[in-house]
Design a protein around this motif. Structure first.
Motif, mmCIF file in Angstrom:
data_model
loop_
_atom_site.group_PDB
_atom_site.id
_atom_site.type_symbol
_atom_site.label_atom_id
_atom_site.label_comp_id
_atom_site.label_asym_id
_atom_site.label_seq_id
_atom_site.Cartn_x
_atom_site.Cartn_y
_atom_site.Cartn_z
ATOM 1 N N HIS A 121 0.784 -1.247 0.000
ATOM 2 C CA HIS A 121 0.000 0.000 0.000
ATOM 3 C C HIS A 121 0.814 1.294 0.000
ATOM 4 O O HIS A 121 0.785 2.059 0.961
ATOM 5 C CB HIS A 121 -0.999 0.014 1.155
ATOM 6 C CG HIS A 121 -0.498 -0.528 2.470
ATOM 7 N ND1 HIS A 121 0.659 -0.075 3.075
ATOM 8 C CD2 HIS A 121 -1.006 -1.487 3.287
ATOM 9 C CE1 HIS A 121 0.816 -0.731 4.215
ATOM 10 N NE2 HIS A 121 -0.158 -1.584 4.361
ATOM 11 N N LEU A 122 1.487 1.556 -1.117
ATOM 12 C CA LEU A 122 2.267 2.792 -1.234
ATOM 13 C C LEU A 122 1.337 3.998 -1.224
ATOM 14 O O LEU A 122 0.335 4.039 -1.934
ATOM 15 C CB LEU A 122 3.067 2.771 -2.528
ATOM 16 C CG LEU A 122 4.327 1.904 -2.474
ATOM 17 C CD1 LEU A 122 4.736 1.479 -3.870
ATOM 18 C CD2 LEU A 122 5.453 2.633 -1.766
ATOM 19 N N SER A 123 1.699 4.999 -0.423
ATOM 20 C CA SER A 123 0.818 6.168 -0.346
ATOM 21 C C SER A 123 1.551 7.486 -0.530
ATOM 22 O O SER A 123 0.930 8.516 -0.726
ATOM 23 C CB SER A 123 0.077 6.173 0.997
ATOM 24 O OG SER A 123 0.959 6.499 2.048
ATOM 25 N N ILE A 160 7.533 6.409 -3.792
ATOM 26 C CA ILE A 160 7.427 5.915 -5.169
ATOM 27 C C ILE A 160 8.659 6.331 -5.963
ATOM 28 O O ILE A 160 9.212 5.546 -6.738
ATOM 29 C CB ILE A 160 6.113 6.435 -5.796
ATOM 30 C CG1 ILE A 160 4.925 5.816 -5.053
ATOM 31 C CG2 ILE A 160 6.040 6.119 -7.284
ATOM 32 C CD1 ILE A 160 3.636 6.586 -5.179
ATOM 33 N N ALA A 184 -0.342 -0.510 -4.873
ATOM 34 C CA ALA A 184 -1.123 0.651 -4.423
ATOM 35 C C ALA A 184 -2.566 0.223 -4.284
ATOM 36 O O ALA A 184 -3.048 -0.639 -5.022
ATOM 37 C CB ALA A 184 -1.004 1.801 -5.415
ATOM 38 N N HIS A 203 -6.075 4.943 -2.243
ATOM 39 C CA HIS A 203 -4.945 5.879 -2.243
ATOM 40 C C HIS A 203 -4.761 6.597 -3.572
ATOM 41 O O HIS A 203 -4.115 7.643 -3.607
ATOM 42 C CB HIS A 203 -3.653 5.152 -1.840
ATOM 43 C CG HIS A 203 -3.579 4.847 -0.379
ATOM 44 N ND1 HIS A 203 -3.294 3.589 0.116
ATOM 45 C CD2 HIS A 203 -3.779 5.634 0.699
ATOM 46 C CE1 HIS A 203 -3.326 3.623 1.437
ATOM 47 N NE2 HIS A 203 -3.616 4.842 1.808
ATOM 48 N N PHE A 204 -5.268 6.035 -4.663
ATOM 49 C CA PHE A 204 -5.192 6.799 -5.912
ATOM 50 C C PHE A 204 -6.533 7.457 -6.272
ATOM 51 O O PHE A 204 -6.697 7.991 -7.364
ATOM 52 C CB PHE A 204 -4.600 5.983 -7.077
ATOM 53 C CG PHE A 204 -5.335 4.726 -7.498
ATOM 54 C CD1 PHE A 204 -6.582 4.789 -8.113
ATOM 55 C CD2 PHE A 204 -4.752 3.480 -7.311
ATOM 56 C CE1 PHE A 204 -7.239 3.634 -8.518
ATOM 57 C CE2 PHE A 204 -5.404 2.309 -7.703
ATOM 58 C CZ PHE A 204 -6.655 2.395 -8.311
ATOM 59 N N ASP A 252 0.434 13.164 -4.039
ATOM 60 C CA ASP A 252 0.686 11.739 -3.813
ATOM 61 C C ASP A 252 -0.218 10.891 -4.700
ATOM 62 O O ASP A 252 0.212 9.885 -5.257
ATOM 63 C CB ASP A 252 0.472 11.400 -2.332
ATOM 64 C CG ASP A 252 1.351 12.236 -1.429
ATOM 65 O OD1 ASP A 252 2.573 12.035 -1.443
ATOM 66 O OD2 ASP A 252 0.814 13.123 -0.735
ATOM 67 N N ILE A 308 1.053 8.201 -7.468
ATOM 68 C CA ILE A 308 0.644 6.794 -7.515
ATOM 69 C C ILE A 308 0.180 6.439 -8.921
ATOM 70 O O ILE A 308 0.560 5.403 -9.486
ATOM 71 C CB ILE A 308 -0.465 6.498 -6.468
ATOM 72 C CG1 ILE A 308 0.091 6.645 -5.054
ATOM 73 C CG2 ILE A 308 -1.026 5.092 -6.668
ATOM 74 C CD1 ILE A 308 -0.972 6.626 -3.962
ATOM 75 N N LYS A 309 -0.613 7.318 -9.519
ATOM 76 C CA LYS A 309 -1.097 7.060 -10.883
ATOM 77 C C LYS A 309 0.082 6.939 -11.844
ATOM 78 O O LYS A 309 0.129 6.030 -12.680
ATOM 79 C CB LYS A 309 -2.023 8.194 -11.325
ATOM 80 C CG LYS A 309 -3.364 8.212 -10.629
ATOM 81 C CD LYS A 309 -4.185 9.364 -11.188
ATOM 82 C CE LYS A 309 -5.452 9.615 -10.393
ATOM 83 N NZ LYS A 309 -6.044 10.909 -10.743
ATOM 84 N N LEU A 358 1.861 3.668 -11.313
ATOM 85 C CA LEU A 358 1.152 2.521 -11.898
ATOM 86 C C LEU A 358 1.339 2.513 -13.416
ATOM 87 O O LEU A 358 1.474 1.464 -14.039
ATOM 88 C CB LEU A 358 -0.337 2.589 -11.556
ATOM 89 C CG LEU A 358 -0.726 2.151 -10.138
ATOM 90 C CD1 LEU A 358 -2.140 2.596 -9.811
ATOM 91 C CD2 LEU A 358 -0.580 0.632 -9.973
ATOM 92 N N ILE A 416 5.118 1.127 -9.727
ATOM 93 C CA ILE A 416 4.218 0.355 -8.860
ATOM 94 C C ILE A 416 3.711 -0.812 -9.700
ATOM 95 O O ILE A 416 3.117 -0.606 -10.764
ATOM 96 C CB ILE A 416 3.050 1.225 -8.358
ATOM 97 C CG1 ILE A 416 3.604 2.435 -7.586
ATOM 98 C CG2 ILE A 416 2.115 0.394 -7.475
ATOM 99 C CD1 ILE A 416 2.532 3.430 -7.164
#
Lengths: 317, 425
Positions: free
Chosen positions: B233-235, B240, B257, B261-262, B287, B291-292, B295, B300
């Motif tokens: 669960h990267l936040s 990242i 993720a 969170h995204f 953040d 995350i986006k 990914l 991620i």
């Protein structure tokens, strides 16, 4: 007061954020009249006769609780007090169940003091047809304290616009500081916050007009210096080494106070740690308005009950 | 079991690079044929998947099934049902049960119960005994009983030497460590993200540095030992960036993720909404963007739900007293599909993050539609619009901040080993 146009628009008092300048003004005007009541020989008016006020104090408190109780009684409300130790919450009752129980009693207004930020807001969402007053919640807000502080300042200063107010101490954990920063800024005061870096919020610069870790800078030219109580349990959290050092770096002495404006007033929400955040001669000195704050506490809380409960225009009156 | 023929769907199988309209025939629990214009064998059920996506069964490598010990929150049975509705055919369950899954007997109990579950359940073993962070759990014996990874999730392995030893010891069994990256000494007492929003609400914040510093430490260990580590669960944007840099150097670090969170930021805590309280906490806009991007570019590796069911009582309380976590299995797919809608991810990349990527990290033979593979298949309607109604969740947990959200996309049919376990009614 009492005219259609002046009917107070809020059901609850939860945060200074919710109040407009006019709202604050209305509290002050009403409080002034209530203060006059408290100075009569017979300190009681029938305004809230038949109304029920529950003071629900889930955390220790002396002056806030006492002043809400006195305020309710001077307005002839039926006042019931619940404290943490004697309440079912100490037996593990949840907030939701407690709110349900309170609701079943049909109170008109509940004051809530809680160690948990947001608890009064949450209760206000759970109870219909009842006003909720935040009497201090966790590290969040203490709006009635802020209103009484504002009232006290207004008795000593001409205007708030441009007034230099410095708040010194544990800004991070102080609900009094948070409410006062919001309230005073709304009135146009220039607010500086001061304390150890470890006790300032991460976004201190956004919150106040000035931020400093030097009490000299904070006190210099200040019209109002508001000292906060340092909570001794913070020492264990390594936010500062010990009380002696805190006092040396952040204590308000008469020497330091010379830097302030000539007619400076010194405030403290109490209880005071004499010799820690404030020197005894300052606390008792001519600048000090600490006891005025306590006195105004009753008047402001009478105004809060009065305005939230519809200005006393109850049926049968 | 009679066969099952899925006709005219858009088959997306990132593992083999397939993305085309074709038919899939399932027989005896495996994929027997993939080709156009297949004829249904006699007795076979035919599903018309025109306009739908046919993908490998989704895999969630991060769920909390709460059994044993917290059956009032969720059971293996209800968690698996919730997974099936969400389109997941395989879920990996974390070890923070009571007793903790730190020994073969607990692992056995879980796998035994999992036999009756409607989806595949892969247990994750604890790193340390009782999640206490002091002594290694019985990793070798748990490996023999089928744990697919190791994690003290919910807690960070704070002792760096123990983390190193666990990585080395786990590697003997091909087990990857999944880190709940949170320096508890830094985040201690925090109930949401540290920032303006927490200050406004008077709540104690958790600084992003609590996550970042552990990610940096674990990357350092992974690089030094040349062993894999997976960050749950990267936040935080900086975490990242650390992983991106490390991957460039060839460090065996992977990350996941969670949809919340995204999708959300700490502003969602407004009104003291305890359904917006989770660990790690909802962060800030930058953040979410990081995350986006992570990914998209593969920094991620995968999407995982961190499905964390709680009872209503544990959430209907003061914010700082409320339990951390939200349910995710039944909302993950539409929230993830939104990334395709917003052109952040291609359909193929999205499906990869939910299938072959987690399968690879866990080392399980799942996540692909190749001929002869186990027939775990999800048929997705990417266009279906619906409103999230927590009261209809199959999970016992109704704790979600997404109640009432109008979303697009859902699992129409979920197939596990050739058997239909969920069909949208």
């Amino acid at each position: 007061m009492g005219s259609e146009a002046n009917v107070f628009s809020h059901r609850h008092l939860l945060s200074m954020d919710d109040l407009s300048r006019d709202d604050i003004g209305q509290f002050l005007t009403t409080a002034k009249m209530m203060k006059e009541v408290s100075e009569r020989e017979v300190k009681k008016i029938p305004t809230l006769r038949g109304r029920t006020v529950i003071n629900c104090f889930l955390e220790p408190s002396t002056r806030t609780r006492m002043s809400f109780e006195i305020a309710g009684k001077r307005l002839s409300a039926d006042v019931i007090n619940i404290s943490a130790s004697g309440s079912s919450m100490s037996k593990g009752e949840s907030l939701k169940d407690m709110a349900g129980t309170l609701r079943a009693m049909n109170p008109d207004l509940i004051t809530i003091r809680s160690p948990h930020s947001g608890a009064p807001f949450q209760v206000s969402e759970m109870i219909e047809r009842c006003s909720v007053v935040n009497a201090g919640d966790g590290r969040h807000e203490h709006p009635s304290q802020s209103l009484l502080d504002i009232m006290t300042i207004s008795e000593h200063k001409e205007a708030f616009m441009g007034l230099k107010v410095s708040i010194v101490g544990d800004i991070l954990n102080s609900r009094v500081a948070r409410s006062n920063i919001i309230g005073l800024k709304k009135l146009g005061a220039v607010v500086t916050i001061c304390g150890p870096k470890t006790l300032l919020p991460v976004n201190a610069e956004e919150m106040a007009d000035g931020v400093t870790t030097s009490i000299k800078t904070a006190v210099k030219n200040a019209d109002v210096v508001m000292m906060l109580r340092i909570q001794k349990e913070r020492i264990g959290q390594a936010t500062f080494p010990n009380l002696r050092e805190y006092s040396r770096l952040f204590g308000l002495t008469s020497e330091r106070l010379k830097l302030a404006a000539k007619d400076v007033v010194v405030m403290h929400p109490g209880p005071v740690n004499r010799g820690v955040e404030i020197a005894p001669d300052v606390a008792d000195g001519p600048w000090s308005v600490i006891l005025d704050q306590v006195k105004n506490g009753v008047a402001v809380r009478m105004a809060i009950l009065y305005l939230l409960l519809g200005g006393g225009l109850a049926q049968g009156e | 079991m009679a066969g099952l023929l899925i006709k005219n769907g858009r088959v997306i199988d990132p593992a083999s690079g397939v993305d085309e309209v074709t038919d899939v025939l399932i027989e005896k629990g495996v994929i027997s044929k993939m080709a156009r214009n297949l004829k249904a064998p006699s007795g076979a059920k035919v599903i018309d998947a025109t306009g739908k996506w046919v993908t490998p069964g989704l895999i969630d490598m991060h769920t909390h099934l709460r059994e044993p010990g917290y059956e009032y929150k969720e059971t293996i049975e209800t968690g698996a049902l919730s997974a099936a509705v969400g389109g997941f055919t395989s879920i990996a369950c974390m070890a923070n049960t009571n007793p903790v899954n730190d020994s073969a007997s607990v692992t056995d109990m879980i796998t035994e119960k999992a036999k009756k579950a409607v989806v595949n359940v892969f247990p994750i073993g604890a790193v340390t005994q009782g999640l206490k962070g002091e002594k290694l759990a019985e990793i070798g014996e748990m490996a023999e009983c089928g744990v697919v990874a190791l994690s003290d999730d919910g807690k960070c392995v704070m002792d760096a030497r123990l983390m190193r030893l666990a990585m080395e010891y786990g590697s003997m069994f091909g087990l990857t460590l999944i880190e709940h990256a949170e320096d508890h000494s830094l985040s201690g007492g925090g109930v949401m993200n540290e920032g303006a929003q927490a200050v406004r609400m008077g709540l104690v914040g958790q600084p992003k540095a609590a996550e970042d510093s552990i990610v940096a430490r674990d990357i350092t260990l992974a690089e030094y030992l040349d062993l894999p580590v997976h960050i749950a669960h990267l936040s935080s944007a900086y975490s990242i960036e650390l992983i991106r840099e490390a991957k460039r150097r060839g460090v065996k670090v992977t990350g996941e993720a969670a949809p919340h969170h995204f999708t959300l930021t700490d502003v969602c805590c407004d009104g003291y909404d305890t359904n917006a309280k989770m660990a790690p906490p909802l962060r800030e806009d930058k953040d979410v963007e990081a995350i986006k991007k992570g990914l998209k570019d593969g920094t991620i590796d995968c999407i995982a739900t961190d499905h964390a069911p709680h009872s209503a009582d544990e959430k209907e309380t003061e914010f700082d007293q409320a339990a951390f976590g939200i349910v995710g299995l039944e909302t993950a797919l539409p929230l993830s599909l939104a990334l395709v809608d917003k052109k952040v991810l291609t359909p193929s990349r999205l499906i990869e993050t939910l299938t072959s990527a987690p399968a690879k990290i866990l080392g399980i033979e799942r996540g692909s539609l190749s001929q002869g593979a186990v027939a775990d298949v999800t048929i997705i309607d990417p266009e279906a619009e619906w409103v999230i109604d927590p009261s209809k969740f199959r999970s016992k947990g109704k704790n979600t901040p997404f109640g009432g959200w109008k979303v697009k996309g859902r699992a129409d049919v979920t197939i596990v080993k050739g058997r239909v376990v969920h069909e949208w009614q």
